[in-house]
Design a protein around this motif. Structure first.
Motif, PDB file in Angstrom:
ATOM      1  N   MET A  51       0.830  -1.208   0.000  1.00  0.00           N
ATOM      2  CA  MET A  51       0.000   0.000   0.000  1.00  0.00           C
ATOM      3  C   MET A  51       0.863   1.256   0.000  1.00  0.00           C
ATOM      4  SD  MET A  51      -1.059   2.528   2.401  1.00  0.00           S
ATOM      5  CE  MET A  51      -1.039   1.772   4.020  1.00  0.00           C
ATOM      6  N   LEU A  52       1.906   1.267   0.826  1.00  0.00           N
ATOM      7  CA  LEU A  52       2.795   2.425   0.853  1.00  0.00           C
ATOM      8  C   LEU A  52       3.572   2.569  -0.446  1.00  0.00           C
ATOM      9  CD1 LEU A  52       4.262   2.508   4.492  1.00  0.00           C
ATOM     10  CD2 LEU A  52       2.441   3.895   3.504  1.00  0.00           C
ATOM     11  N   TRP A  53       3.886   1.457  -1.097  1.00  0.00           N
ATOM     12  CA  TRP A  53       4.541   1.524  -2.407  1.00  0.00           C
ATOM     13  C   TRP A  53       3.665   2.303  -3.391  1.00  0.00           C
ATOM     14  CZ3 TRP A  53       7.953  -2.392  -5.235  1.00  0.00           C
ATOM     15  CH2 TRP A  53       9.007  -2.813  -4.415  1.00  0.00           C
ATOM     16  N   VAL A  54       2.399   1.920  -3.458  1.00  0.00           N
ATOM     17  CA  VAL A  54       1.477   2.565  -4.399  1.00  0.00           C
ATOM     18  C   VAL A  54       1.337   4.050  -4.073  1.00  0.00           C
ATOM     19  CG1 VAL A  54      -0.915   2.629  -5.215  1.00  0.00           C
ATOM     20  CG2 VAL A  54       0.231   0.432  -4.870  1.00  0.00           C
ATOM     21  N   VAL A  55       1.162   4.365  -2.795  1.00  0.00           N
ATOM     22  CA  VAL A  55       0.998   5.759  -2.385  1.00  0.00           C
ATOM     23  C   VAL A  55       2.268   6.557  -2.686  1.00  0.00           C
ATOM     24  CG1 VAL A  55       0.665   7.292  -0.409  1.00  0.00           C
ATOM     25  CG2 VAL A  55      -0.725   5.232  -0.630  1.00  0.00           C
ATOM     26  N   ALA A  56       3.434   5.981  -2.401  1.00  0.00           N
ATOM     27  CA  ALA A  56       4.691   6.686  -2.650  1.00  0.00           C
ATOM     28  C   ALA A  56       4.879   6.977  -4.133  1.00  0.00           C
ATOM     29  CB  ALA A  56       5.866   5.870  -2.115  1.00  0.00           C
ATOM     30  N   ILE A  57       4.611   6.005  -4.984  1.00  0.00           N
ATOM     31  CA  ILE A  57       4.768   6.207  -6.433  1.00  0.00           C
ATOM     32  C   ILE A  57       3.794   7.269  -6.931  1.00  0.00           C
ATOM     33  CG2 ILE A  57       4.441   5.109  -8.684  1.00  0.00           C
ATOM     34  CD1 ILE A  57       5.554   2.528  -7.439  1.00  0.00           C
ATOM     35  N   ALA A  58       2.521   7.159  -6.538  1.00  0.00           N
ATOM     36  CA  ALA A  58       1.517   8.137  -6.980  1.00  0.00           C
ATOM     37  C   ALA A  58       1.880   9.536  -6.498  1.00  0.00           C
ATOM     38  CB  ALA A  58       0.136   7.736  -6.463  1.00  0.00           C
TER      39      ALA A  58
END
Length: 522
Positions: free
Chosen positions: A307-314
């Protein structure tokens, strides 16, 4: 129930700041108006220096206070030290006053805040208050209450204490955002947006606390971690609670998709308040994120890490791309702040990746160093923006910065240094900060995050360099903004920011070593 024992020594940094805030309220009640500003400033700076001394005096301490509700450990002390160090020049910016011509045709030194918040913008009552020299000096105790909450936020080891700290730091900021002297309606709109969205995010946080309490039977971070470790099945309540907590925390740091308030609030708030929010508030909020995910939820990392991966990339992508289209300097730095939130989140994704014995969590250490480096560069950047003035107040239109480097070369050079640090150019603190978080993410299997981060850094470098080219390689025009001569407080804030930005870029190892040793949770 067990009567709590108050460990005053362990809590001394927070107690000093809260004590100064209460004294500030008494100053408002009993000190004559003409003397209030000087008394407030001296009291606030003395309190922050004393709090810094208390933090340094606790170095190496590892203990719980208030029946386990507050932890005094490496991350707490490093983050509290960062908050106090940045808060000292940030409070100095609150005292900034420049020469302006009043409605009566006389010169008067005015600050960034409305003389009376209760008056209608542009009304006769407001003009009379300006001519009378009325000052809204309540900003100093409000700021100190907010800073006290920020000191408690990353130190809290139970979710209810953390929620109280969140509200203590947030409520004064809602008020401060609506007190701008210039563009009052925009400032009031910013305050209202921040308040409404902040209230929703606090509700999400509290709802997450309820779910985690229902799952673990405790709001203590250690007890939640034990419950997750003991329960191999049926973690639905824990996952829902984690998601709701993440909403409240990611809103506070301005991560996508909870970032929409950032550009409006940063642009509308008084510039000294924007500098305070963009620096110490972000440090405190990320400190809470690091503590919750690193101390309470390591057993769920297979769920929250993606989840943090997705948020960080976005966050990195949106912040970098949208910043390119901005025509206002404060909004550009606001979206830059969003992009940097994504960069910092890459370090958070590496939580739990410890090194050798005696070496702290590499994700926590890298994140803390980045926060220190970013906070000073951002503070200096907003301090310089506050110097761009015309007869109607601050100027944010980017086109009006054309040729500033030829009219005010020193100020433009300093602003260029901060922009290069944001871009991550070598020999600046921004480069070392990005290298630290990217190295930590790579060591935790986040190579994709690193690639995206490098690409977004290249995109971000475009709009930073564009401003530098505009300042130094474009001829000034009749509309080119004038840089006012900074006051002593502003000069000190900018000078400290320059020194830290260069020092952490050229000689970062001592601070990196401190951050590495401070990466262990109690």
């Amino acid at each position: 129930m067990t009567t709590p024992e108050v460990q005053y020594g362990l809590l001394s940094p927070m107690l000093i700041v809260f004590g100064v805030a209460v004294l500030g309220v008494l100053v408002e009640a009993f000190v004559p108006m003409r003397a209030r500003r000087g008394v407030h400033l001296g009291l606030a700076l003395a309190g922050l220096v004393a709090a810094l001394a208390a933090v340094l005096g606790l170095a190496g301490t590892e203990a719980y206070a208030m029946n386990g509700a507050v932890a005094i450990d490496g991350p707490t002390l490093f983050l509290q030290g960062t908050i106090v160090l940045v808060a000292i020049p940030a409070v100095a910016l609150l005292a900034e006053r420049t020469v302006a011509v009043t409605g009566a045709g006389t010169e008067r030194r005015i600050d960034s805040f409305t003389p009376q918040a209760s008056t209608t913008p542009g009304s006769v009552a407001e003009k009379e208050a300006i001519d009378a020299g009325v000052a809204q000096t309540e900003v100093f105790p409000l700021a100190m209450f907010a800073i006290g909450g920020m000191l408690l936020f990353p130190a809290s080891t139970d979710l209810l204490t953390m929620f109280v700290a969140l509200e203590v730091l947030s409520l004064p900021l809602y008020l401060l955002c609506g007190l701008a002297r210039r563009r009052r309606l925009l400032s009031q709109e910013a305050a209202l947006k921040y308040f409404l969205l902040g209230a929703f995010s606090s509700a999400f946080f509290l709802f997450g606390v309820a779910f985690l309490y229902g799952y673990a039977g405790t709001v203590g971070l250690g007890g939640i971690a034990d419950a997750i470790a003991a329960d191999g099945q049926g973690r639905s309540l824990a996952l829902i609670g984690t998601a709701l907590l993440a909403v409240g925390l990611l809103f506070k740091v301005g991560a996508v998709p909870f970032h929409s308030w950032i550009p409006d609030v940063y642009q509308g708030a008084p510039t000294p308040v924007t500098a305070l929010m963009a620096t110490v508030t972000k440090v405190a909020a990320f400190g809470a994120i690091v503590r919750i995910f690193g101390m309470a939820l390591p057993g769920l990392e297979s769920s929250w890490r993606p989840m943090l991966w997705v948020v960080a990339i976005a966050t990195m992508v949106l912040g970098s791309v949208v910043a390119v289209t901005q025509t206002d300097v404060k909004r550009m730095l606001a979206y830059s702040s969003v992009a940097h939130t994504g960069f910092i989140l890459t370090g958070v994704t590496a939580l739990g990746n410890s090194g050798d014995v005696g070496v702290g969590d590499s994700g926590a250490s890298a994140t803390m160093f980045y926060l220190l480096a970013y906070a000073f560069s951002t503070l200096g950047g907003f301090a310089v923006i506050g110097l761009a003035r015309d007869e109607r107040g601050e100027v944010g239109d980017l086109e009006r910065w054309a040729g500033v480097g030829r009219r005010s070369p020193l100020v433009a050079a300093v602003f260029g240094l901060f922009l290069l640090s944001f871009a991550g150019i070598p020999l600046t603190s921004g480069f070392i900060g990005k290298f630290a978080v990217f190295s930590a993410a790579s060591g935790a299997g986040g190579a994709v995050l690193v690639v995206v981060g490098v690409v977004c850094s290249a995109i971000a470098a475009f709009f930073y360099v564009r401003v530098i080219v505009l300042m130094f390689f474009t001829d000034p025009t009749d509309r080119t903004v004038t840089m006012v001569r900074p006051t002593t407080s502003v000069s000190c804030a900018i000078g400290v920011s320059v020194v830290v930005t260069v020092a952490l870029g050229v000689f970062p190892q001592p601070v990196l070593d401190i951050a590495t040793r401070a990466g262990n949770f109690l």
